[in-house]
Design a protein around this motif. Sequence first.
Motif, short mmCIF file in Angstrom:
data_model
loop_
_atom_site.label_atom_id
_atom_site.label_comp_id
_atom_site.label_asym_id
_atom_site.label_seq_id
_atom_site.Cartn_x
_atom_site.Cartn_y
_atom_site.Cartn_z
N ARG A 47 42.73 38.38 41.50
CA ARG A 47 43.83 37.44 41.28
C ARG A 47 44.90 37.57 42.36
NH1 ARG A 47 44.79 37.53 34.71
NH2 ARG A 47 42.60 37.23 34.18
N THR A 48 45.13 38.80 42.81
CA THR A 48 46.10 39.03 43.89
C THR A 48 45.60 38.37 45.17
OG1 THR A 48 46.84 41.09 42.89
CG2 THR A 48 47.30 40.79 45.23
N ASP A 49 44.32 38.55 45.47
CA ASP A 49 43.75 37.94 46.68
C ASP A 49 43.73 36.41 46.58
OD1 ASP A 49 43.36 40.43 47.78
OD2 ASP A 49 41.22 40.51 47.31
N TYR A 50 43.56 35.91 45.36
CA TYR A 50 43.51 34.46 45.14
C TYR A 50 44.89 33.83 45.32
CZ TYR A 50 42.60 30.06 42.61
OH TYR A 50 42.48 28.74 42.24
N GLY A 51 45.93 34.54 44.87
CA GLY A 51 47.30 34.02 45.01
C GLY A 51 47.46 32.67 44.33
N ALA A 52 47.96 31.71 45.06
CA ALA A 52 48.19 30.37 44.53
C ALA A 52 46.97 29.47 44.71
CB ALA A 52 49.40 29.74 45.21
N GLY A 53 45.87 30.05 45.15
CA GLY A 53 44.65 29.25 45.35
C GLY A 53 44.42 29.01 46.82
N PRO A 54 43.82 29.98 47.51
CA PRO A 54 43.64 29.85 48.96
C PRO A 54 42.71 28.70 49.33
CG PRO A 54 42.31 31.65 48.12
CD PRO A 54 43.16 31.17 46.98
N ALA A 55 43.01 28.10 50.46
CA ALA A 55 42.15 27.03 50.97
C ALA A 55 40.81 27.59 51.45
CB ALA A 55 42.85 26.29 52.10
N ASN A 91 38.65 29.37 27.78
CA ASN A 91 39.84 30.16 27.48
C ASN A 91 40.55 30.58 28.77
OD1 ASN A 91 39.72 30.17 24.65
ND2 ASN A 91 38.17 31.76 24.68
N ALA A 92 40.10 30.06 29.90
CA ALA A 92 40.61 30.50 31.20
C ALA A 92 41.52 29.45 31.83
CB ALA A 92 39.45 30.80 32.14
N LYS A 93 42.73 29.88 32.17
CA LYS A 93 43.64 29.06 32.96
C LYS A 93 43.29 29.25 34.43
CE LYS A 93 47.48 29.58 29.72
NZ LYS A 93 48.84 30.12 29.53
N ALA A 94 43.98 28.51 35.30
CA ALA A 94 43.75 28.63 36.74
C ALA A 94 43.91 30.08 37.19
CB ALA A 94 44.72 27.74 37.51
N GLY A 95 42.96 30.54 38.00
CA GLY A 95 42.96 31.90 38.51
C GLY A 95 42.26 32.89 37.59
N GLN A 96 41.95 32.46 36.36
CA GLN A 96 41.30 33.34 35.39
C GLN A 96 39.81 33.06 35.24
OE1 GLN A 96 43.60 32.64 31.84
NE2 GLN A 96 45.35 33.80 32.59
N SER A 97 39.27 32.16 36.03
CA SER A 97 37.86 31.79 35.96
C SER A 97 37.18 32.06 37.30
CB SER A 97 37.72 30.30 35.62
OG SER A 97 36.38 29.88 35.78
N MET A 98 35.98 32.58 37.25
CA MET A 98 35.22 32.80 38.49
C MET A 98 34.92 31.48 39.21
SD MET A 98 34.90 35.95 39.16
CE MET A 98 34.91 37.56 38.42
N HIS A 99 35.00 30.37 38.49
CA HIS A 99 34.83 29.06 39.13
C HIS A 99 35.91 28.83 40.19
CE1 HIS A 99 31.64 27.24 36.68
NE2 HIS A 99 32.14 27.92 35.66
N ASN A 100 37.13 29.32 39.94
CA ASN A 100 38.22 29.13 40.89
C ASN A 100 37.96 29.87 42.20
OD1 ASN A 100 40.39 29.41 38.11
ND2 ASN A 100 39.86 27.51 39.12
#
Length: 165
Positions: A141-149, A63-72
């Motif tokens: 989610r704020t720290d993650y942003g667009a998906g940090p390298a 049920n998790a989109k990008a940024g909504q999963s601890m896997h990300n």
Amino acid sequence: MDPRSETALSSVCPEFATKVRAASDALNADGTFILVVSGLRSADEQNALYAQGRTTTGKIVTNAKAGQSMHNYGLAADIVPYTTGNSGQVNWNASTPQFQHMVAAMKAQGLEWGGDWKGSLGDFDHFQLTELPASPSIAMRTDYGAGPADLSAIWDKATTGAYAV
């Protein structure tokens, strides 16, 4: 631990990986071997899983989109035991004694099991660091942003309690 599992653990939070390896060592002593099916996922990988069963073929698995999963964030992994030995078929049945033995070993290392969460999907192969929310908080989610390298800043916060619930 098998090479596929080591590859999956090589890109997650080092403290989390250490706990999974310690659980694996304890299980190996009892003749149970595990497979780390999935660790860190990119935003594209997460969105593809979310689309499954919705806009693409297959069964709904998240049920998790990008940024909504601890896997990300590299703070979770999907793990199952091998049915016998250290390769071949795996056991996806969480109600079996073998699977529950694996769950107990993971919990003994201080990991949280997705099977304990209330919800419609039952995330039985999911393990993550404890003291984190089941889903990433607004701060994460704020720290993650667009998906940090580089996720090391998020890992530091996660392991020092900055995101604790």
